[in-house]
Design a protein around this motif. Structure first.
Motif, PDB file in Angstrom:
ATOM      1  N   ASN A  63       6.576  -4.088  -4.171  1.00  9.85           N
ATOM      2  CA  ASN A  63       6.638  -6.149  -4.413  1.00  9.85           C
ATOM      3  C   ASN A  63       5.433  -5.524  -2.259  1.00  9.85           C
ATOM      4  OD1 ASN A  63       7.282  -7.487  -5.176  1.00  9.85           O
ATOM      5  ND2 ASN A  63       9.156  -8.416  -4.337  1.00  9.85           N
ATOM      6  N   VAL A  64       5.442  -4.513  -2.060  1.00  4.54           N
ATOM      7  CA  VAL A  64       4.553  -4.398  -0.518  1.00  4.54           C
ATOM      8  C   VAL A  64       3.366  -4.223  -1.125  1.00  4.54           C
ATOM      9  CG1 VAL A  64       4.997  -1.859  -1.008  1.00  4.54           C
ATOM     10  CG2 VAL A  64       4.471  -2.846   0.934  1.00  4.54           C
ATOM     11  N   VAL A  65       3.121  -4.253  -2.346  1.00  8.58           N
ATOM     12  CA  VAL A  65       1.080  -4.912  -3.351  1.00  8.58           C
ATOM     13  C   VAL A  65       1.116  -5.724  -2.875  1.00  8.58           C
ATOM     14  CG1 VAL A  65      -0.006  -3.472  -4.937  1.00  8.58           C
ATOM     15  CG2 VAL A  65       1.358  -1.784  -3.771  1.00  8.58           C
ATOM     16  N   HIS A  66       2.269  -6.991  -3.373  1.00  7.67           N
ATOM     17  CA  HIS A  66       2.187  -8.263  -3.309  1.00  7.67           C
ATOM     18  C   HIS A  66       1.476  -8.624  -2.106  1.00  7.67           C
ATOM     19  CE1 HIS A  66       2.102  -7.379  -7.884  1.00  7.67           C
ATOM     20  NE2 HIS A  66       3.492  -7.289  -7.389  1.00  7.67           N
ATOM     21  N   ALA A  67       2.346  -8.238  -1.245  1.00 11.47           N
ATOM     22  CA  ALA A  67       2.774  -9.034   0.204  1.00 11.47           C
ATOM     23  C   ALA A  67       0.977  -8.162   0.541  1.00 11.47           C
ATOM     24  CB  ALA A  67       2.922  -8.483   1.202  1.00 11.47           C
ATOM     25  N   ILE A  68       0.247  -7.174   0.384  1.00 12.30           N
ATOM     26  CA  ILE A  68      -0.978  -7.065   0.887  1.00 12.30           C
ATOM     27  C   ILE A  68      -2.317  -7.467   0.546  1.00 12.30           C
ATOM     28  CG2 ILE A  68      -2.439  -4.719   0.906  1.00 12.30           C
ATOM     29  CD1 ILE A  68       0.141  -2.858   0.803  1.00 12.30           C
ATOM     30  N   GLN A  69      -2.008  -7.894  -1.505  1.00  9.15           N
ATOM     31  CA  GLN A  69      -2.834  -8.755  -1.779  1.00  9.15           C
ATOM     32  C   GLN A  69      -2.796 -10.448  -1.282  1.00  9.15           C
ATOM     33  OE1 GLN A  69      -1.635  -8.496  -5.719  1.00  9.15           O
ATOM     34  NE2 GLN A  69      -3.111  -6.521  -5.823  1.00  9.15           N
TER      35      GLN A  69
END
Length: 246
Positions: A63-69
């Motif tokens: 989810n950290v990747v989705h949060a960055i996006q």
């Protein structure tokens, strides 16, 4: 059935389902703890809640990747207030997921040099900031909707040329009733905004309790988490009910 299959195939959908189960167990445990003959059931609920919580951590690892996006997307929002609120909220969500990942690494025994209490406090703090900023954005959107509904009503009254009604009710009471009616009509007209506001408001009870800002009992936290999870499940099953950014 197709909607359920699409939902089950999404990691976000499975996480929301696990989350609803976790908080339902928490709420049931609170309701049964005072009953003398329910100790075995309470222990089973506690064990299930712990197992579901551990399982949810696996779903949140990416989810950290989705949060960055989401942070990158929020920077491009045209309206200034949502842009600032969403960008800052998503930055806090990135930090929250980083803390959550560190806690997961600690829980599976990959490292021993992690202060669990400190990282839990950091995670709760940034989750609180994320939800607080999200609620500010919701409040801004609600005010915009109320302004639109009020202007539409004024146009209809002007076109119908109906004389304004006079009430003998106390002015403060009349103002409060008008405000609540306007709020109700605004949220009824925009279901995604209603769902997002309910979800964020119920969610914020969790970090408020963890940080000691507003202490709640297990039942309130469990009920809030369950309501929030159901609202989140609805937006996963029906994507058109997810609040969109402009």
């Amino acid at each position: 059935m197709d909607a359920f299959i699409r939902f089950a195939n999404q990691s976000q959908g499975r996480d929301r389902l696990f989350r609803a189960t976790q908080h339902a167990c928490m709420l049931l445990r609170y309701l049964l703890e005072s009953k003398a003959d329910k100790e075995a059931v309470v222990m089973k609920l506690k064990s299930l809640e712990s197992s579901v919580s551990t399982g949810r951590k696996w779903f949140r690892l990416g989810n950290v990747v989705h949060a960055i996006q989401a942070t990158e997307q929020s920077i491009r929002v045209t309206d200034l207030v949502p842009r600032v609120c969403l960008t800052l909220a998503n930055l806090n969500r990135v930090i929250y997921y980083v803390c959550d990942t560190v806690l997961w690494v600690k829980s599976v025994g990959l490292t021993s040099g992690v202060n669990r209490e400190k990282w839990q406090t950091w995670a709760a703090r940034h989750y609180y900031y994320f939800l607080l900023l999200s609620l500010v954005r919701d409040l801004y959107e609600i005010l915009l909707q109320m302004d639109r509904v009020a202007r539409d009503r004024a146009k209809r009254e002007k076109s119908s040329r109906a004389p304004p009604g006079h009430s003998v009710v106390n002015e403060e009471t009349e103002w409060l009733q008008s405000f609540l009616l306007l709020l109700f009509r605004s949220l009824k007209r925009h279901p995604p905004l209603l769902l997002d506001t309910v979800k964020n408001f119920c969610d914020i009870l969790i970090p408020l309790n963890q940080l000691g800002i507003y202490k709640s009992n297990l039942g309130i936290v469990g009920l809030g988490g369950l309501v929030s999870s159901v609202a989140g499940l609805i937006t996963v099953v029906y994507p058109q009910l997810k609040l969109k950014t402009r």
